[in-house]
Design an enzyme around this catalytic site. Structure first.
Site, mmCIF file in Angstrom:
data_model
loop_
_atom_site.group_PDB
_atom_site.id
_atom_site.type_symbol
_atom_site.label_atom_id
_atom_site.label_comp_id
_atom_site.label_asym_id
_atom_site.label_seq_id
_atom_site.Cartn_x
_atom_site.Cartn_y
_atom_site.Cartn_z
ATOM 1 N N LYS A 103 0.877 -1.294 -0.171
ATOM 2 C CA LYS A 103 0.039 -0.139 0.154
ATOM 3 C C LYS A 103 0.753 1.293 0.070
ATOM 4 C CE LYS A 103 -3.738 -2.226 0.239
ATOM 5 N NZ LYS A 103 -4.811 -2.118 -0.899
ATOM 6 N N GLU A 139 -9.978 5.600 2.393
ATOM 7 C CA GLU A 139 -10.915 4.341 2.949
ATOM 8 C C GLU A 139 -9.914 3.455 3.106
ATOM 9 O OE1 GLU A 139 -9.644 2.408 -0.143
ATOM 10 O OE2 GLU A 139 -10.209 4.473 -0.487
ATOM 11 N N SER A 168 2.322 -9.472 -0.558
ATOM 12 C CA SER A 168 1.677 -8.086 -0.549
ATOM 13 C C SER A 168 1.661 -7.317 0.925
ATOM 14 C CB SER A 168 0.138 -7.909 -0.845
ATOM 15 O OG SER A 168 -0.551 -8.941 0.132
HETATM 16 C C1 LIG Z 1 -1.503 -6.809 2.755
HETATM 17 C C2 LIG Z 1 -2.469 -6.726 1.744
HETATM 18 N N1 LIG Z 1 -2.511 -7.277 0.675
HETATM 19 C C3 LIG Z 1 -3.685 -7.240 -0.121
HETATM 20 C C4 LIG Z 1 -4.647 -6.356 -0.066
HETATM 21 C C5 LIG Z 1 -5.610 -6.131 -1.127
HETATM 22 O O1 LIG Z 1 -5.750 -5.026 -1.812
HETATM 23 P P1 LIG Z 1 -5.097 -4.929 -3.536
HETATM 24 O O2 LIG Z 1 -6.121 -6.167 -4.219
HETATM 25 O O3 LIG Z 1 -5.481 -3.717 -3.686
HETATM 26 O O4 LIG Z 1 -3.800 -5.469 -3.504
HETATM 27 C C6 LIG Z 1 -4.815 -5.693 1.051
HETATM 28 C C7 LIG Z 1 -5.920 -4.496 1.182
HETATM 29 O O5 LIG Z 1 -5.985 -3.827 2.444
HETATM 30 C C8 LIG Z 1 -3.557 -5.773 2.041
HETATM 31 O O6 LIG Z 1 -3.679 -4.774 3.162
#
Ligand SMILES: Cc1ncc(COP(=O)(O)O)c(C=O)c1O
Length: 420
Positions: free
Chosen positions: A97, A119, A388
């Site tokens: 993020k 948000e 992520s």
């Molecule tokens: C660690 C993490 N991975 C994935 C996501 C999913 O979001 P996105 O599909 O935009 O990567 C989030 C959303 O809050 C997150 O905090």
């Protein structure tokens, strides 16, 4: 790293459409603000210095480039493809993020606005936005569903410490989609001095393009790193999909390589058949529609009423999906799978115990799908999983899922100390 001055394959048409998805459907009051944002982003995007300043800020402040780790123990355990992990968990604030918010922060400075709103579902985007606001001296308000506040309280604590006002959203299912609506309402009243830092690759044009642009740093790095580590490109790339920002970001590095299979992993929750999930593409549950400012595949019933969604991972609990991903799905360029909460917790446990790596519950979806498939590949093939984010934020949910007695007695003692 390359500066994307040419039109990359993940950019939409000039009207903001990826195939039949995307566009901009907003109340008239937002038209001018979105036009201003499109103009500012278009100018920044054409200015190679903007990308350079972004990359250099991410290097000095956020710890980029994040490494790619070879998971030898998991590879041995599954006895198939060699498993590599792109470590977005090592990014400042613990998730991908940060890439998006720091980039949008640079844009806010160019536009001369003083306040940001956002948000958040899992809270990672809220923490990242509050961090960016503290660093760049901006006022900050974060909207979060009451249900997510309960699930992700440590992140709420940090947002407040960072100086953000956290507004609890009590409508609907009190999760991410309700927080998005509350944020859009605030923006309609405050757009003169406020920028909405949208947290994922969704919403009206130019957000899907802009968020993918900043997140493409993941894929650009990973492509070079995999070539250096393995002498080639990965056979498969796995990423979890909430709104779609981390998946779009890592896929962006491999879109022009048809030999690389791209797999988006959605939340299967308690099982697609139970209706308690957030799988829009996998399992064919979603339908095209228009909501929250854009056209995509939403979880909705025959009358177009949005369905309730569910996932153990707050960040995947969303009804829409980035229009780039909806288009990649329609064109067969990306495959979508779903995994259940139970598979996710099992994958998390395996990763912790075999590699000493603690993925976020969201990221653990990508691990679970990769583990399901790894042994069907051969040892000269490689797979890349996008981690992520890191799992520390999930300690309450995971401790519940694992039914950890020591943790429960710690919480009881702590609560007694507070006189509850
Ligand atoms: C660690 C993490 N991975 C994935 C996501 C999913 O979001 P996105 O599909 O935009 O990567 C989030 C959303 O809050 C997150 O905090």
């Amino acid at each position: 790293m390359t500066i994307p001055t040419e039109r990359p394959s993940w950019a939409p048409g000039s009207d903001g459409y990826y195939g039949e998805f995307g566009g901009s459907f907003t109340p008239e009051v937002l038209h001018e603000t979105l036009a201003e944002l499109r103009g500012a982003f278009d100018e920044a995007w054409r200015d190679p210095e903007f990308w350079n300043s972004y990359v250099s800020m991410m290097a000095s402040y956020a710890g980029r480039p994040t490494p790619v780790t070879y998971c030898e123990n998991l590879t041995r355990r599954f006895g198939g493809a060699r498993i590599y992990v792109k470590r977005e968990d090592l990014n400042h604030t613990g998730a991908h993020k940060a890439n998006n918010v720091m980039g949008q922060g640079l844009l806010v400075q160019r536009m001369g606005k003083k306040r940001v709103i956002a948000e958040t579902g899992a809270g990672q985007h809220g923490v990242a936005t509050a961090t960016m606001a503290a660093r760049l001296g901006l006022e900050c308000t974060i909207y979060m569903g009451e249900e997510d506040i309960a699930r992700q309280h440590p992140n709420v604590f940090w947002m407040k410490q960072l100086g953000a006002e956290v507004v609890a959203v009590t409508e609907g299912t009190r999760t991410l989609k309700d927080a998005v609506n509350a944020c859009l309402r605030d923006w309609a009243e405050s757009m003169d001095d406020t920028h909405y830092v949208l947290g994922t690759a969704c919403g009206p044009h130019p957000f899907p393009q802009m968020v993918t642009y900043f997140q493409s740093i993941i894929g650009q790095e990973a492509r070079v790193q995999m070539q250096a580590l393995t002498g080639g490109l990965p056979n498969r790339v796995y990423a979890c999909v909430g709104g779609g920002s981390n998946a779009s970001g890592i896929f962006a590095g491999f879109l022009d390589d048809p030999e690389v299979e791209l797999i988006g992993v959605e939340a299967g929750g308690k099982g697609i058949e139970t209706g308690q999930h957030a799988s829009r593409l996998a399992g064919g549950q979603g339908r095209p529609g228009i909501a929250q400012g854009y056209k995509t595949v939403f979880l909705q019933n025959d009358e177009g009423v949005m369905q309730d969604t569910y996932s153990v991972a707050a960040g995947l609990d969303y009804i829409g999906i980035g229009p780039l991903l909806a288009d990649l799905h329609q064109r067969g360029r990306a495959r979508f799978e779903s995994v259940t909460d139970a598979e996710v917790v099992a994958a998390l446990r395996l990763t912790i115990q075999n590699e000493g790596i603690i993925p976020a519950l969201e990221s653990s979806h990508a691990f679970a799908a990769a583990f399901r498939e790894a042994s069907s590949l051969s040892s000269d093939q490689t797979i890349l999983i996008n981690q992520s984010g890191r799992g520390d934020k999930d300690i309450f949910t995971v401790a519940d899922a694992l039914d950890d007695d020591d943790w429960k007695s710690f919480i009881r003692r702590k609560s007694a100390e507070y006189g509850e």
